[in-house]
Design a protein around this motif. Structure first.
Motif, PDB file in Angstrom:
ATOM      1  N   SER A 100       0.813  -1.216   0.000  1.00 20.39           N
ATOM      2  CA  SER A 100       0.000   0.000   0.000  1.00 20.39           C
ATOM      3  C   SER A 100       0.845   1.265   0.000  1.00 20.39           C
ATOM      4  CB  SER A 100      -0.932  -0.010   1.218  1.00 20.39           C
ATOM      5  OG  SER A 100      -1.813  -1.105   1.159  1.00 20.39           O
ATOM      6  N   SER A 101       2.061   1.169   0.487  1.00 21.50           N
ATOM      7  CA  SER A 101       2.938   2.345   0.506  1.00 21.50           C
ATOM      8  C   SER A 101       3.290   2.801  -0.899  1.00 21.50           C
ATOM      9  CB  SER A 101       4.220   2.025   1.281  1.00 21.50           C
ATOM     10  OG  SER A 101       4.967   1.036   0.592  1.00 21.50           O
ATOM     11  N   GLY A 102       3.185   1.875  -1.859  1.00 25.01           N
ATOM     12  CA  GLY A 102       3.458   2.213  -3.245  1.00 25.01           C
ATOM     13  C   GLY A 102       4.899   2.031  -3.657  1.00 25.01           C
ATOM     14  N   SER A 103       5.818   2.174  -2.715  1.00 22.92           N
ATOM     15  CA  SER A 103       7.231   2.115  -3.085  1.00 22.92           C
ATOM     16  C   SER A 103       7.869   0.766  -2.775  1.00 22.92           C
ATOM     17  CB  SER A 103       8.003   3.215  -2.355  1.00 22.92           C
ATOM     18  OG  SER A 103       7.878   3.054  -0.952  1.00 22.92           O
ATOM     19  N   THR A 104       7.138  -0.102  -2.120  1.00 25.92           N
ATOM     20  CA  THR A 104       7.687  -1.391  -1.717  1.00 25.92           C
ATOM     21  C   THR A 104       6.956  -2.513  -2.416  1.00 25.92           C
ATOM     22  OG1 THR A 104       8.249  -0.510   0.469  1.00 25.92           O
ATOM     23  CG2 THR A 104       8.189  -2.903   0.226  1.00 25.92           C
ATOM     24  N   SER A 105       7.713  -3.466  -2.905  1.00 22.90           N
ATOM     25  CA  SER A 105       7.124  -4.651  -3.525  1.00 22.90           C
ATOM     26  C   SER A 105       7.978  -5.855  -3.196  1.00 22.90           C
ATOM     27  CB  SER A 105       7.005  -4.472  -5.035  1.00 22.90           C
ATOM     28  OG  SER A 105       8.266  -4.275  -5.628  1.00 22.90           O
ATOM     29  N   TYR A 106       7.354  -7.019  -3.314  1.00 21.57           N
ATOM     30  CA  TYR A 106       8.045  -8.282  -3.053  1.00 21.57           C
ATOM     31  C   TYR A 106       7.811  -9.214  -4.231  1.00 21.57           C
ATOM     32  CZ  TYR A 106       8.306  -6.542   1.721  1.00 21.57           C
ATOM     33  OH  TYR A 106       8.559  -5.770   2.837  1.00 21.57           O
ATOM     34  N   TRP A 107       8.808 -10.074  -4.463  1.00 22.83           N
ATOM     35  CA  TRP A 107       8.747 -11.021  -5.573  1.00 22.83           C
ATOM     36  C   TRP A 107       8.900 -12.446  -5.058  1.00 22.83           C
ATOM     37  CZ3 TRP A 107       7.951  -9.504 -10.621  1.00 22.83           C
ATOM     38  CH2 TRP A 107       8.111  -8.147 -10.901  1.00 22.83           C
ATOM     39  N   GLY A 108       8.249 -13.363  -5.760  1.00 24.15           N
ATOM     40  CA  GLY A 108       8.472 -14.764  -5.500  1.00 24.15           C
ATOM     41  C   GLY A 108       9.688 -15.249  -6.253  1.00 24.15           C
ATOM     42  N   GLN A 109       9.977 -16.547  -6.097  1.00 28.54           N
ATOM     43  CA  GLN A 109      11.162 -17.129  -6.724  1.00 28.54           C
ATOM     44  C   GLN A 109      10.933 -17.479  -8.186  1.00 28.54           C
ATOM     45  OE1 GLN A 109      14.306 -17.570  -5.296  1.00 28.54           O
ATOM     46  NE2 GLN A 109      13.391 -16.196  -3.795  1.00 28.54           N
ATOM     47  N   GLY A 110       9.685 -17.576  -8.586  1.00 29.80           N
ATOM     48  CA  GLY A 110       9.380 -17.888  -9.974  1.00 29.80           C
ATOM     49  C   GLY A 110       9.071 -19.356 -10.201  1.00 29.80           C
ATOM     50  N   THR A 111       8.295 -19.615 -11.237  1.00 36.85           N
ATOM     51  CA  THR A 111       7.978 -20.982 -11.638  1.00 36.85           C
ATOM     52  C   THR A 111       8.066 -21.066 -13.162  1.00 36.85           C
ATOM     53  OG1 THR A 111       6.349 -22.783 -11.439  1.00 36.85           O
ATOM     54  CG2 THR A 111       5.459 -20.562 -11.714  1.00 36.85           C
TER      55      THR A 111
END
Length: 117
Positions: A100-111
């Motif tokens: 919600s902050s807009g500047s932070t995101s997280y990613w998974g490892q991928g498949t």
């Protein structure tokens, strides 16, 4: 922080379907939107689809009409239903959580998704 775990990738033939899952854990109450991105060999990571906290969706033109993004809030899971797959859909698919902050995101490892012709 948010942890993301993708699953559901595999090898399929052109025209077949596949469903990816992204299970989220951690500070999920602060997640504003969840999305799927993909990266093919030798190419940049590109946007595939996104779904907001209230269920609004958006798709890349290349997947419109073939892919559907959805979410199960009770399971803290986002899905990507992929139909009529094409060889050009071959890529590593990543799940992303936008806070919600807009500047932070997280990613998974991928498949990995591989579509044979």
């Amino acid at each position: 922080q948010v942890q993301l775990a993708e699953s559901g990738g595999g090898l399929v033939q052109a025209g077949e379907s596949l469903r990816l899952s992204c299970a989220a854990s951690g500070s999920i109450f602060s997640v504003n939107a969840m999305g799927w991105f993909r990266q093919a060999p030798g190419k940049q990571r590109e946007f595939v689809a996104t779904i907001t906290r209230v269920g609004g969706t958006s798709y890349a033109d290349s997947v419109k009409g073939r892919f559907t993004i959805s979410r199960d809030n009770a399971k803290n899971t986002v899905y990507l239903q992929m139909s009529r797959l094409k060889p050009e859909d071959t890529a590593i698919y990543y799940c992303k959580a936008q806070m919600s902050s807009g500047s932070t995101s997280y990613w998974g490892q991928g498949t990995q998704v591989t579509v044979s012709s």
